[in-house]
Design a protein around this motif. Sequence first.
Motif, PDB file in Angstrom:
ATOM      1  N   PHE A 186     -90.287  -1.025   1.525  1.00 27.43           N
ATOM      2  CA  PHE A 186     -90.086  -0.926   2.971  1.00 27.43           C
ATOM      3  C   PHE A 186     -90.099   0.528   3.428  1.00 27.43           C
ATOM      4  N   HIS A 187     -90.424   0.743   4.678  1.00 30.60           N
ATOM      5  CA  HIS A 187     -90.371   2.080   5.261  1.00 30.60           C
ATOM      6  C   HIS A 187     -88.902   2.460   5.425  1.00 30.60           C
ATOM      7  N   PRO A 188     -88.527   3.708   5.097  1.00 29.41           N
ATOM      8  CA  PRO A 188     -87.125   4.125   5.197  1.00 29.41           C
ATOM      9  C   PRO A 188     -86.486   3.862   6.563  1.00 29.41           C
ATOM     10  N   ARG A 189     -87.265   3.946   7.630  1.00 29.28           N
ATOM     11  CA  ARG A 189     -86.687   3.716   8.965  1.00 29.28           C
ATOM     12  C   ARG A 189     -86.234   2.265   9.146  1.00 29.28           C
ATOM     13  N   ASP A 190     -86.738   1.369   8.287  1.00 31.20           N
ATOM     14  CA  ASP A 190     -86.370  -0.046   8.376  1.00 31.20           C
ATOM     15  C   ASP A 190     -85.258  -0.427   7.407  1.00 31.20           C
ATOM     16  N   ALA A 191     -84.808   0.500   6.583  1.00 29.40           N
ATOM     17  CA  ALA A 191     -83.873   0.192   5.492  1.00 29.40           C
ATOM     18  C   ALA A 191     -82.576  -0.451   5.981  1.00 29.40           C
ATOM     19  N   ALA A 192     -81.989   0.057   7.038  1.00 29.54           N
ATOM     20  CA  ALA A 192     -80.718  -0.489   7.520  1.00 29.54           C
ATOM     21  C   ALA A 192     -80.899  -1.927   8.000  1.00 29.54           C
ATOM     22  N   ASP A 193     -81.899  -2.166   8.830  1.00 28.80           N
ATOM     23  CA  ASP A 193     -82.114  -3.514   9.355  1.00 28.80           C
ATOM     24  C   ASP A 193     -82.467  -4.495   8.251  1.00 28.80           C
ATOM     25  N   VAL A 194     -83.328  -4.082   7.321  1.00 32.61           N
ATOM     26  CA  VAL A 194     -83.726  -4.957   6.213  1.00 32.61           C
ATOM     27  C   VAL A 194     -82.504  -5.300   5.361  1.00 32.61           C
ATOM     28  N   THR A 195     -81.677  -4.309   5.070  1.00 33.28           N
ATOM     29  CA  THR A 195     -80.488  -4.535   4.252  1.00 33.28           C
ATOM     30  C   THR A 195     -79.537  -5.498   4.949  1.00 33.28           C
ATOM     31  N   LYS A 196     -79.281  -5.291   6.232  1.00 30.85           N
ATOM     32  CA  LYS A 196     -78.401  -6.186   6.996  1.00 30.85           C
ATOM     33  C   LYS A 196     -78.914  -7.622   6.961  1.00 30.85           C
ATOM     34  N   ALA A 202     -80.670   9.610   0.524  1.00 32.53           N
ATOM     35  CA  ALA A 202     -80.672   9.180   1.925  1.00 32.53           C
ATOM     36  C   ALA A 202     -80.635   7.654   2.041  1.00 32.53           C
ATOM     37  N   LEU A 203     -81.468   6.961   1.254  1.00 38.14           N
ATOM     38  CA  LEU A 203     -81.462   5.495   1.305  1.00 38.14           C
ATOM     39  C   LEU A 203     -80.143   4.934   0.787  1.00 38.14           C
ATOM     40  N   ARG A 204     -79.596   5.539  -0.250  1.00 37.13           N
ATOM     41  CA  ARG A 204     -78.309   5.095  -0.779  1.00 37.13           C
ATOM     42  C   ARG A 204     -77.237   5.195   0.306  1.00 37.13           C
ATOM     43  N   ALA A 205     -77.235   6.300   1.043  1.00 33.54           N
ATOM     44  CA  ALA A 205     -76.250   6.486   2.112  1.00 33.54           C
ATOM     45  C   ALA A 205     -76.415   5.428   3.204  1.00 33.54           C
ATOM     46  N   ILE A 206     -77.647   5.090   3.533  1.00 38.72           N
ATOM     47  CA  ILE A 206     -77.907   4.055   4.543  1.00 38.72           C
ATOM     48  C   ILE A 206     -77.372   2.721   4.051  1.00 38.72           C
ATOM     49  N   VAL A 207     -77.693   2.375   2.799  1.00 40.56           N
ATOM     50  CA  VAL A 207     -77.241   1.101   2.229  1.00 40.56           C
ATOM     51  C   VAL A 207     -75.717   1.037   2.205  1.00 40.56           C
ATOM     52  N   HIS A 208     -75.073   2.105   1.770  1.00 43.89           N
ATOM     53  CA  HIS A 208     -73.608   2.111   1.698  1.00 43.89           C
ATOM     54  C   HIS A 208     -72.979   1.974   3.081  1.00 43.89           C
ATOM     55  N   LYS A 209     -73.575   2.584   4.082  1.00 39.17           N
ATOM     56  CA  LYS A 209     -73.062   2.458   5.450  1.00 39.17           C
ATOM     57  C   LYS A 209     -73.165   1.014   5.935  1.00 39.17           C
ATOM     58  N   VAL A 210     -74.311   0.377   5.663  1.00 35.06           N
ATOM     59  CA  VAL A 210     -74.504  -1.020   6.061  1.00 35.06           C
ATOM     60  C   VAL A 210     -73.482  -1.909   5.363  1.00 35.06           C
ATOM     61  N   LEU A 211     -73.298  -1.710   4.064  1.00 38.35           N
ATOM     62  CA  LEU A 211     -72.356  -2.534   3.306  1.00 38.35           C
ATOM     63  C   LEU A 211     -70.931  -2.341   3.804  1.00 38.35           C
ATOM     64  N   LYS A 212     -70.581  -1.114   4.107  1.00 37.65           N
ATOM     65  CA  LYS A 212     -69.234  -0.808   4.594  1.00 37.65           C
ATOM     66  C   LYS A 212     -68.955  -1.503   5.931  1.00 37.65           C
ATOM     67  N   GLN A 213     -69.965  -1.598   6.780  1.00 36.17           N
ATOM     68  CA  GLN A 213     -69.792  -2.177   8.114  1.00 36.17           C
ATOM     69  C   GLN A 213     -69.967  -3.693   8.152  1.00 36.17           C
ATOM     70  N   SER A 214     -70.496  -4.269   7.093  1.00 34.81           N
ATOM     71  CA  SER A 214     -70.797  -5.700   7.096  1.00 34.81           C
ATOM     72  C   SER A 214     -69.533  -6.550   7.004  1.00 34.81           C
TER      73      SER A 214
END
Length: 98
Positions: free
Chosen positions: A21-31, A55-67
Amino acid sequence: MEMDPEITEYPLDGVLDLHTFHPRDAADVTKEYINACHDAGIRHVRIIHGKGTGALRAIVHKVLKQSTVVDSWKTPADSSSWGATVAVLKRPIDSRHA
């Protein structure tokens, strides 16, 4: 009904590889992926984000923390080390007993 050629179905097997996936889509895809896994009753999810700059790890961790469906998450102690994150999802609420 005509299928959108831009939409491809991703396997719902508890493993999400963000390299496709494109990095800009990482948060939405993970959610979307963790919510779909939760809805399907999949409780253990591995998200592969790679080591890179982090950078992607930080995005994933933020999504997981907020889920609201994530019970816990961590980087695994296996050979994937910092290149992946594993999450345990909460048990789905059984509407028959609600």
